[in-house]
Structure formats: C-alpha cells, structure tokens
Design a protein around this motif. Structure first.
Motif, PDB file in Angstrom:
ATOM      1  N   PHE A 113      -0.132   4.192   0.663  1.00 48.36           N
ATOM      2  CA  PHE A 113      -0.748   5.240   1.486  1.00 48.36           C
ATOM      3  C   PHE A 113      -0.442   5.123   2.976  1.00 48.36           C
ATOM      4  CE2 PHE A 113      -3.610   4.429  -2.190  1.00 48.36           C
ATOM      5  CZ  PHE A 113      -3.173   5.516  -2.932  1.00 48.36           C
ATOM      6  N   HIS A 114       0.290   4.106   3.357  1.00 50.07           N
ATOM      7  CA  HIS A 114       0.796   4.053   4.734  1.00 50.07           C
ATOM      8  C   HIS A 114       2.145   3.349   4.696  1.00 50.07           C
ATOM      9  CE1 HIS A 114      -0.798  -0.111   4.742  1.00 50.07           C
ATOM     10  NE2 HIS A 114       0.058  -0.315   5.717  1.00 50.07           N
TER      11      HIS A 114
ATOM     12  N   CYS B 160       0.830  -1.209   0.000  1.00 48.52           N
ATOM     13  CA  CYS B 160       0.000   0.000   0.000  1.00 48.52           C
ATOM     14  C   CYS B 160       0.867   1.263   0.000  1.00 48.52           C
ATOM     15  CB  CYS B 160      -0.907  -0.014   1.234  1.00 48.52           C
ATOM     16  SG  CYS B 160      -1.848   1.500   1.422  1.00 48.52           S
TER      17      CYS B 160
ATOM     18  N   CYS C 111      -7.255  -1.061   1.315  1.00 54.19           N
ATOM     19  CA  CYS C 111      -6.114  -1.477   2.124  1.00 54.19           C
ATOM     20  C   CYS C 111      -6.659  -1.979   3.450  1.00 54.19           C
ATOM     21  CB  CYS C 111      -5.172  -0.309   2.352  1.00 54.19           C
ATOM     22  SG  CYS C 111      -3.941  -0.668   3.624  1.00 54.19           S
TER      23      CYS C 111
ATOM     24  N   CYS D 239      -4.702   0.496   6.410  1.00 56.24           N
ATOM     25  CA  CYS D 239      -5.062   1.899   6.648  1.00 56.24           C
ATOM     26  C   CYS D 239      -6.454   2.239   6.111  1.00 56.24           C
ATOM     27  CB  CYS D 239      -4.017   2.835   6.026  1.00 56.24           C
ATOM     28  SG  CYS D 239      -4.040   2.880   4.229  1.00 56.24           S
TER      29      CYS D 239
HETATM   30 ZN   LIG Z   1      -2.725   1.322   3.457  1.00 57.55          ZN
END
Ligand SMILES: [Zn+2]
Length: 576
Positions: free
Chosen positions: A41-42, A39, A60, A63
């Motif tokens: 985004f984290h 992912c 995800c 997150c």
């Molecule tokens: Zn994530």
C-alpha cells in the motif's frame, strides 16, 4: 441488498487465517511472533507490513494501513467491503446468499450501468446485418471470432442516436448520459459520440467496462482511433488495458509485458502470450506503477519500434528505475509495433525476441548512439558523457566495468581515463515513508491505554470507571468505540471490532499497533497512563484559565478564576 449480521461476518472471518489470506498476495516471512512482508500500500522495498496471527490483523508501521482480512482484500483488490467479504467467504467455502452487483454498492453505479448497457448493445451489433462490413474488416486484420469474443469487441452503428435512445429507454438519466462520454447534446438533441466505429472496450482493474477505443473501419477518417474522454470512472492515469484479465497470468509468470496499444495486447494474446497489458498511449503514472507492482517483479517494455516508441521506452524505464522492479526491454526492427511485427515476421520470430530482452542499460546505450556520428568529435563526446552519466546512476560495479571496457574499445579512449569519470553518486531514492513520529509522554499514554483496551476487558472496565478526557479526538472516539463494542458483545477482539469502524479509525488502530507495544501489562501501568492523561487534562485547564484571567477586567471574576487555578495546581501536585 441484505446486510450481513456481525455474527455472519465474524463467522466468515474466523474461518480463515489472515496469514493465509495475505500470503495469497504477498510473500510473508515469520519473525518472532509475527509475519512480515513488503507493504503493497505504499512504495517500499523493506518489509514494513506486519501480520499478527494472534490478533488476526495486519498493520504497516510506515503508512499505517491496517485492518483484518476483509480490509486487506478490500484494499488490495480495490473492491468494496462486501465484495471483499464475498472473496473471503469463497476461499473459506462458505456460501453467501447475497446479491452482489455494482448497482448496489457503488457511487458511480449509474455510469457503470450505462456502460454495461452500451457494451451489450455494441457486441450484439457486430453480429447483425449492419455489422457485416465491420466483421469482414476485423477478419481481414486477423481478428477472428475467438478474439472478438475474448476481447468483447463490438460495433457502434452509423446511426445518429440509436444508443442514446436505447439508454433513455432504459431509464438512464440525462445527467449520467452526458457525463458518460457516450452521448453528447447538440442543438437540444442527444446524439451518439461514437458512430460507425469498431468498439474495443476498456475495463478498469475490477474488470468493469468503463470506456472504449473506437476505430474507423470503412472511411478515411482523420482520427483512426478515438478514446472515451476522462470520466469519473475512466481515468487514464489509472487504467491499464487488459489488467484485469492478465492479472493471474502475470502473477504466475512473475512477469508483466507492457505495450503501448490494445491491438498489441490482442495480437500477443492470439499467439498465447497472455501476461500483457497496455498503457493506452499515455505516459506511465505512479498509480500505474503501483498497479504493476502488484502483479510481478519483472517487467518487459515492449513498445513500438519507431522513434516515438524508443522515447517512450526511455521515459518509462526512468520512471520504473525508482522502484525495485526488474526491467528489461525489447526493441522491434523496421519501426514495427508488436501487432505488425507478429503479423509480418510470425509467431516464432516474436517468441525468440521475447526470450531475449535486453537490459535497460544496453537499451539506453543504443538509444544514445542512435542518430549520432561517432566519428565526429563533438557527437562522440556527447555520447560518452551520456554513458558516463548512466553508469554514475546505476551504482553497479560489474556492469560499470563491463560497459567501460566496451566503451573504451568503441571510442579508442583509455579505459582508466573513462573510469575516472564515473563518479558513483548515491542514488536519490525517493522516500515515501511517513516520517518516524516520536510521541510525547501524553500521547504515549493515550496510545498505551487504547492498545491494552483492545486486548483486555479488564482495561476497558478501568477506562469506563475512571474520569478523564482523552485529549486527541481520534483516540477519544476510538476508546469510546472499544467500550461500546465490549458493552454490546461482552468480549473484545480487534479483528471483529474493525468490521464496525470506518477507515480512519481502522488506520488509527494501525498507527497504535505499529508501536509494537508488548501485550503484557499490569494494573499499575494502566494507572500510570491514566494519571499522565489526567495531568495533561489539568495542564490544559490551567492554560485555559490563565488565558481567561489575562482577558478578564472584572476583579471579582478574576479572583474566582484565581481560586480555580489554585485548586487545579493543587490537584496537579497531588497527581504528580
Ligand atoms: Zn504501508
């Protein structure tokens, strides 16, 4: 700006496959029905992002970032929704007749506009008579016309307020002017903050000019460079010089070269090395790291050759050690910075260095040795301890072995003695993942119900025809949205629905979908969910009435409440 209709949006979305779209940014592997990747985004190194080809959504499970192809591009590229639509329409080869300008869809549009105007003005100044000395200075510094054009270098004239007057004439309001970091107010008059400086524009990750570094060129000003102050659009902890321009080259080479100054970037560029960005002299932040991770797996730290540069390298390497990036270091001799090095030693000498970066461990060993007299027992002991500490952290058998052998020769200490000192500590990896949530049966029922509503009109109809109340507000709103979408469109498709939901609600879908519930259901399962939710509704009502009874002094009212309570308890038993 014209708004796109839902039909247009859906047409664009269904012209692409979300698996292709996501694959353009991160590698995906197929496992079972879905595709998985790390992912973006984290902070993570496990594949927690799942992409469903059937549903055309990603989510995800760590997150909970979720969405359709538009949402993915929007989040990844840090662009507005409509810009993401445009990017995808481009990929699909669908012409879009909408005007996209930052003026239309950005809350800081007036600031961007002020920068846009100043940027054009500064660039033009350099080509006027007033720009002659500055131009000569740049040429003398080996910044030729091509580089001036490429990096859009400009000039702030020496005049007191020429830019301020221009911006006022172009209807930029005073509040924006003062917030922009370009203009100041002195004794009631607007004055330019940058005067008599060569202006190097700094762009944000989308390539928009948001600040400048201004350099003096014909005076002995004490501040050689001044940078724009922090503004709503210029946040030093989020800006990396040349990020936008270097993006593709970094991805292509899978390597990002990080320097300290923008002059280094320009100089490397001039010899054909284009996968380079600069930190602009600030310490590297978590935000920077997450940006860097989007570009490549390999990082080369190319900081100034002086002591401060070595210290900055150490700090940066330690920050990056918490990630799964592969970090290497280049150190330059004679205290030179990369710009000076290339000018003094030539292109080939630099390219040779670039081919042979050293490991972070080797850099650290050198760093700890520097300035120490290893014939002095105390200093030698300190050095050994520092090396042992590093080896304890890295947790790499082979590297430890090799280093200890060298250290043993270097220090005349017994190898076995040194080895015994290295205690492999488990690395304290920072865990950024959300804790695993376990839901009680009532929440499970809400999640299950919505999951199947997202899949099947039949379940939406059941929801519409039953009376109950979803206790969690976010699920309640989402269920209503699903029902309304179905009523309006006559079908249900998660990826289309997502276009109409706000970010929070899309995230809630991500949270629900990350439970990996089966897509098969029968009517009994749905009724079980609804009964659980009803049971919860009754329990909550009972609790409320019991509470009222405690505070009620009026006997007759108390009896009425008691009757309500008994009725509820009867219903509760029936339901069970
Ligand atoms: Zn994530």
């Amino acid at each position: 700006m014209r708004r796109l209709s839902n039909d247009e949006l859906n047409h664009i979305r269904t012209s692409v496959d979300i698996v292709d779209i996501v694959s353009d940014y991160i590698p995906l592997t197929k496992r079972g029905k879905n595709y998985f990747g790390v992912c973006p985004f984290h902070e993570d190194s496990d594949p927690s992002l799942s992409v469903s080809q059937d549903k055309q959504i990603f989510s995800c499970f760590s997150c909970h970032t979720s969405g359709n192809a538009f949402n993915f591009v929007k989040e990844y590229e840090h662009v507005s929704f409509i810009e993401a639509v445009k990017i995808i329409a481009n990929k699909a080869g669908i012409p879009l007749d909408i005007e996209l300008s930052s003026k239309n869809n950005d809350s800081h549009s007036t600031l961007y506009n002020a920068y846009d105007l100043s940027h054009k003005f500064y660039q033009n100044n350099l080509n006027t008579v007033g720009g002659k000395t500055a131009k000569e200075y740049l040429i003398k510094r080996s910044i030729d016309d091509d580089l001036i054009k490429e990096f859009e270098i400009g000039l702030a004239l020496k005049s007191r307020d020429v830019l301020s007057r221009l911006l006022v004439k172009k209807n930029v309001d005073e509040k924006t002017l003062l917030e922009s970091g370009l203009v100041d107010k002195r004794d009631g008059e607007l004055v330019d903050l940058f005067r008599g400086r060569i202006m190097f524009p700094i762009t944000d990750i989308n390539g928009k000019v948001v600040g400048y570094s201004g350099r003096v060129y014909d005076t002995a000003d004490t501040s050689k460079y001044i940078n724009t102050k922090e503004t709503a659009i210029f946040k030093k902890g989020e800006i990396l010089y040349n990020y936008y321009k270097a993006k593709n080259e970094c991805r292509l080479k899978d390597t990002v070269i990080i320097t300290e100054g923008f002059m280094d970037v320009i100089r490397l560029y001039s010899i054909g090395v284009k996968n380079v960005i600069a930190t602009m002299g600030t310490a590297i932040t978590k935000k920077h790291i997450s940006l860097i991770k989007r570009l490549a797996h390999n990082v080369i730290l190319l900081f100034d050759g002086d002591k401060a540069g070595a210290k900055a390298t150490l700090a940066c390497a330690n920050m990056l050690a918490e990630t799964d990036l592969n970090v290497k270091v280049i150190r330059l001799e004679e205290n030179l910075d990369p710009d000076e090095y290339i000018l003094k030693k030539g292109k080939q000498s630099f390219l040779d260095k670039l081919e042979n970066p050293i490991s972070v461990l080797n850099f650290k060993l050198d760093y700890y040795k520097q300035g120490k007299d290893l014939t002095d027992d105390e200093q030698l002991s300190q050095y050994i301890k520092q090396v042992i500490d590093e080896l304890s952290i890295i947790n790499d058998d082979i590297l430890t072995e090799l280093t200890l052998k060298k250290l043993s020769v270097e220090t005349n200490l017994d190898y076995e003695f040194l080895k015994a000192k290295v205690i492999s500590k488990p690395v304290d990896r920072v865990i950024h993942n959300n804790p695993v949530v376990t839901y009680d049966k009532y929440v499970k029922a809400e999640i299950g119900l919505i999951h199947y509503m997202l899949l099947s009109p039949e379940v939406i109809k059941i929801y519409d025809n039953q009376t109950f109340y979803l206790p969690d507000q976010k699920y309640r709103i989402l269920a209503k949205e699903i029902s309304a979408f179905y009523e309006q469109n006559g079908y249900i498709e998660i990826a289309d629905l997502m276009n109409e939901l706000d970010e929070e609600m899309v995230k809630t879908i991500g949270e629900i979908e990350s439970n990996n519930l089966s897509d098969n259901y029968n009517k009994q399962l749905i009724m079980d969910y609804i009964n659980s939710i009803r049971e919860n509704n009754i329990d909550q009502q009972i609790a409320r009435i019991e509470n009222k009874m405690i505070n009620e002094s009026d006997e007759s009212k108390k009896i009425a409440l008691l009757q309500q309570l008994l009725e509820l308890k009867r219903r509760s038993e029936e339901n069970a």
